[in-house]
Design a protein around this motif. Structure first.
Motif, mmCIF file in Angstrom:
data_model
loop_
_atom_site.group_PDB
_atom_site.id
_atom_site.type_symbol
_atom_site.label_atom_id
_atom_site.label_comp_id
_atom_site.label_asym_id
_atom_site.label_seq_id
_atom_site.Cartn_x
_atom_site.Cartn_y
_atom_site.Cartn_z
ATOM 1 N N VAL A 1 0.838 -1.204 0.000
ATOM 2 C CA VAL A 1 0.000 0.000 0.000
ATOM 3 C C VAL A 1 0.874 1.256 0.000
ATOM 4 C CG1 VAL A 1 -1.693 1.307 1.339
ATOM 5 C CG2 VAL A 1 -1.935 -1.165 1.117
ATOM 6 N N LEU A 2 1.938 1.264 0.812
ATOM 7 C CA LEU A 2 2.818 2.430 0.888
ATOM 8 C C LEU A 2 3.493 2.716 -0.449
ATOM 9 C CD1 LEU A 2 4.529 1.919 4.376
ATOM 10 C CD2 LEU A 2 2.908 3.713 3.754
ATOM 11 N N THR A 3 3.950 1.659 -1.139
ATOM 12 C CA THR A 3 4.677 1.873 -2.390
ATOM 13 C C THR A 3 3.741 2.245 -3.541
ATOM 14 O OG1 THR A 3 4.603 -0.529 -2.785
ATOM 15 C CG2 THR A 3 6.586 0.370 -1.779
ATOM 16 N N LEU A 4 2.567 1.609 -3.602
ATOM 17 C CA LEU A 4 1.638 1.919 -4.686
ATOM 18 C C LEU A 4 1.034 3.309 -4.533
ATOM 19 C CD1 LEU A 4 -0.281 -1.445 -5.294
ATOM 20 C CD2 LEU A 4 1.343 -0.328 -6.801
ATOM 21 N N GLN A 5 0.902 3.773 -3.316
ATOM 22 C CA GLN A 5 0.306 5.078 -3.093
ATOM 23 C C GLN A 5 1.356 6.126 -2.714
ATOM 24 O OE1 GLN A 5 -2.898 4.597 -0.286
ATOM 25 N NE2 GLN A 5 -4.079 3.296 -1.658
ATOM 26 N N GLY A 6 2.633 5.787 -2.908
ATOM 27 C CA GLY A 6 3.694 6.714 -2.569
ATOM 28 C C GLY A 6 3.640 7.979 -3.409
ATOM 29 N N TYR A 7 3.850 9.111 -2.770
ATOM 30 C CA TYR A 7 3.817 10.381 -3.493
ATOM 31 C C TYR A 7 4.669 11.440 -2.801
ATOM 32 C CZ TYR A 7 2.035 15.147 -3.798
ATOM 33 O OH TYR A 7 1.949 16.500 -3.858
ATOM 34 N N THR A 8 4.512 11.551 -1.486
ATOM 35 C CA THR A 8 5.084 12.697 -0.776
ATOM 36 C C THR A 8 6.595 12.738 -0.871
ATOM 37 O OG1 THR A 8 3.247 12.454 0.779
ATOM 38 C CG2 THR A 8 5.017 13.962 1.377
ATOM 39 N N ALA A 9 7.266 11.591 -0.675
ATOM 40 C CA ALA A 9 8.731 11.574 -0.725
ATOM 41 C C ALA A 9 9.224 11.957 -2.113
ATOM 42 C CB ALA A 9 9.252 10.192 -0.336
ATOM 43 N N VAL A 10 8.547 11.459 -3.153
ATOM 44 C CA VAL A 10 8.925 11.811 -4.533
ATOM 45 C C VAL A 10 8.720 13.298 -4.768
ATOM 46 C CG1 VAL A 10 8.357 11.450 -6.960
ATOM 47 C CG2 VAL A 10 8.448 9.501 -5.399
ATOM 48 N N PHE A 11 7.599 13.830 -4.311
ATOM 49 C CA PHE A 11 7.306 15.252 -4.503
ATOM 50 C C PHE A 11 8.346 16.136 -3.827
ATOM 51 C CE2 PHE A 11 5.315 19.192 -3.035
ATOM 52 C CZ PHE A 11 4.812 19.703 -4.220
ATOM 53 N N LEU A 12 8.750 15.776 -2.616
ATOM 54 C CA LEU A 12 9.655 16.622 -1.851
ATOM 55 C C LEU A 12 11.113 16.473 -2.264
ATOM 56 C CD1 LEU A 12 8.113 16.161 1.717
ATOM 57 C CD2 LEU A 12 7.976 18.192 0.266
ATOM 58 N N LEU A 13 11.516 15.284 -2.740
ATOM 59 C CA LEU A 13 12.930 15.039 -3.010
ATOM 60 C C LEU A 13 13.303 15.146 -4.484
ATOM 61 C CD1 LEU A 13 13.603 12.043 -0.581
ATOM 62 C CD2 LEU A 13 14.499 14.359 -0.377
ATOM 63 N N THR A 14 12.472 14.631 -5.385
ATOM 64 C CA THR A 14 12.895 14.560 -6.789
ATOM 65 C C THR A 14 11.921 15.195 -7.775
ATOM 66 O OG1 THR A 14 11.832 12.401 -7.152
ATOM 67 C CG2 THR A 14 14.097 12.393 -6.297
ATOM 68 N N ARG A 15 10.682 15.457 -7.364
ATOM 69 C CA ARG A 15 9.652 15.979 -8.258
ATOM 70 C C ARG A 15 9.498 15.112 -9.508
ATOM 71 N NH1 ARG A 15 6.856 20.861 -7.680
ATOM 72 N NH2 ARG A 15 7.011 21.455 -5.483
ATOM 73 N N GLY A 16 9.621 13.805 -9.342
ATOM 74 C CA GLY A 16 9.441 12.889 -10.463
ATOM 75 C C GLY A 16 10.662 12.719 -11.333
ATOM 76 N N GLY A 17 11.699 13.504 -11.132
ATOM 77 C CA GLY A 17 12.893 13.435 -11.953
ATOM 78 C C GLY A 17 13.950 12.529 -11.332
ATOM 79 N N PRO A 18 15.110 12.457 -11.955
ATOM 80 C CA PRO A 18 15.444 13.117 -13.216
ATOM 81 C C PRO A 18 14.886 12.367 -14.418
ATOM 82 C CG PRO A 18 17.317 11.861 -12.413
ATOM 83 C CD PRO A 18 16.243 11.734 -11.366
ATOM 84 N N PHE A 19 14.506 13.108 -15.435
ATOM 85 C CA PHE A 19 14.002 12.557 -16.694
ATOM 86 C C PHE A 19 12.780 11.659 -16.472
ATOM 87 C CE2 PHE A 19 18.770 12.443 -16.771
ATOM 88 C CZ PHE A 19 18.939 13.663 -17.394
ATOM 89 N N GLY A 20 11.957 11.987 -15.481
ATOM 90 C CA GLY A 20 10.769 11.197 -15.201
ATOM 91 C C GLY A 20 11.047 9.844 -14.602
ATOM 92 N N GLY A 21 12.270 9.614 -14.099
ATOM 93 C CA GLY A 21 12.657 8.291 -13.617
ATOM 94 C C GLY A 21 12.058 7.899 -12.289
ATOM 95 N N THR A 22 11.494 8.860 -11.530
ATOM 96 C CA THR A 22 10.862 8.533 -10.250
ATOM 97 C C THR A 22 9.381 8.935 -10.252
ATOM 98 O OG1 THR A 22 11.522 10.670 -9.300
ATOM 99 C CG2 THR A 22 13.025 8.803 -8.975
ATOM 100 N N GLU A 23 8.798 9.025 -11.427
ATOM 101 C CA GLU A 23 7.390 9.434 -11.524
ATOM 102 C C GLU A 23 6.487 8.243 -11.219
ATOM 103 O OE1 GLU A 23 4.862 10.958 -15.160
ATOM 104 O OE2 GLU A 23 6.260 12.523 -14.508
ATOM 105 N N VAL A 24 6.322 7.951 -9.959
ATOM 106 C CA VAL A 24 5.457 6.851 -9.534
ATOM 107 C C VAL A 24 4.002 7.251 -9.754
ATOM 108 C CG1 VAL A 24 7.122 5.945 -7.867
ATOM 109 C CG2 VAL A 24 5.492 7.713 -7.167
#
Length: 277
Positions: free
Chosen positions: A210-233
């Motif tokens: 559940v945590l991984t499928l609904q993960g968002y906050t850590a990506v938003f605060l640390l990488t914003r989905g980058g680099p090159f969209g590589g962390t766009e969960v």
């Protein structure tokens, strides 16, 4: 009378769940059938948003990244929880160490993310002055590793507490009888401890999914989905679609699909682990 009393005592909790969970979910289902930006007049499109999602390559790319991130995070999280709980069980320093492990989960997520960013920044981070830090701001793989480490660091204390609570419930007489019969510590762990830990492991696997499928906050605060969209969960893709692109109806349909995926994975994992008993 007893049933009536139980009903009235349960009514406030049921009403709260209906107000804050069921009603918003029904609203999301309604929004998912709209073409709506949040400012324009909504236009009913039926299941068109769902059809568009199933033809959207960006959705499948986010799903792939989410699954890779889930495997990278879930396996170390469960294994480390078991190993740390076993290592701390019965030790005189067990409680202080558990408290320290649980402490990151009590820190505000924003503050923790800022601390990690300044610590692990490849250019000016405090850690970069001591050891080489991979350029995670230029590598999708290392950016995922950073998010994985941050997620495990935040939740490992909870995992250790869950496994440790189950360990305390295992009768010591079983292990003593196994030792008397000549079983080695490895055999006792494999044939006694590990099977009896299965409920705790099942719980951690489901919660971790559940945590991984609904993960968002850590990506938003640390990488914003980058680099090159590589962390766009999926969670960040949902945010970007709804609040940056202004497609709230499409984002609502994504929410429903993410919920269904989460339920499907959680139920499949729970059934699989239950059948292996």
């Amino acid at each position: 009378m007893g049933r009536n009393n139980a009903f009235w005592f349960a009514l406030p909790a049921v009403a709260s769940l209906g107000l804050f969970l069921l009603y918003p979910f029904l609203d999301v289902l309604r929004f998912s059938t709209w073409d709506w930006s949040g400012l324009s007049e909504p236009r009913v499109v039926g299941l068109e948003n769902y059809r568009d999602i199933l033809r959207d390559p960006d959705f499948y790319n986010s799903l792939r990244i989410t699954l890779v991130f889930g495997v990278m995070t879930l396996v170390p999280f469960v294994v480390l929880s078991i190993l740390l709980a076993l290592a701390l069980d019965g030790q005189p320093y067990e409680r202080p160490i558990k408290a320290l492990l649980f402490l990151p989960g009590l820190v505000t997520l924003g503050g923790a993310a800022v601390a990690w960013y300044t610590l692990f920044s490849p250019e000016y981070g405090a850690l970069a002055s001591l050891i080489p830090v991979p350029r995670w701001d230029q590598s999708p793989f290392w950016a995922l590793v950073l998010i994985m480490l941050f997620t495990i660091w935040r939740h490992i204390g909870y995992g250790v507490l869950v496994v440790s609570a189950r360990l305390k419930a295992i009768p010591k007489t079983l292990l003593e009888a196994a030792a008397v019969d000549g079983a080695t510590p490895a055999q006792s762990f494999r044939f006694i401890t590990l099977p009896l830990l299965r409920p705790a492991i099942t719980f951690l696997v489901v919660i971790g999914t559940v945590l991984t499928l609904q993960g968002y906050t850590a990506v938003f605060l640390l990488t914003r989905g980058g680099p090159f969209g590589g962390t766009e969960v999926l969670g960040y893709y949902l945010y970007k679609t709804g609040f940056e692109a202004g497609r709230l109806g499409y984002a609502a349909a994504l929410t429903v699909i993410i919920l269904l995926l989460t339920l499907a994975f959680a139920l499949a994992q729970a059934r699989l682990l239950r059948e292996e008993k």
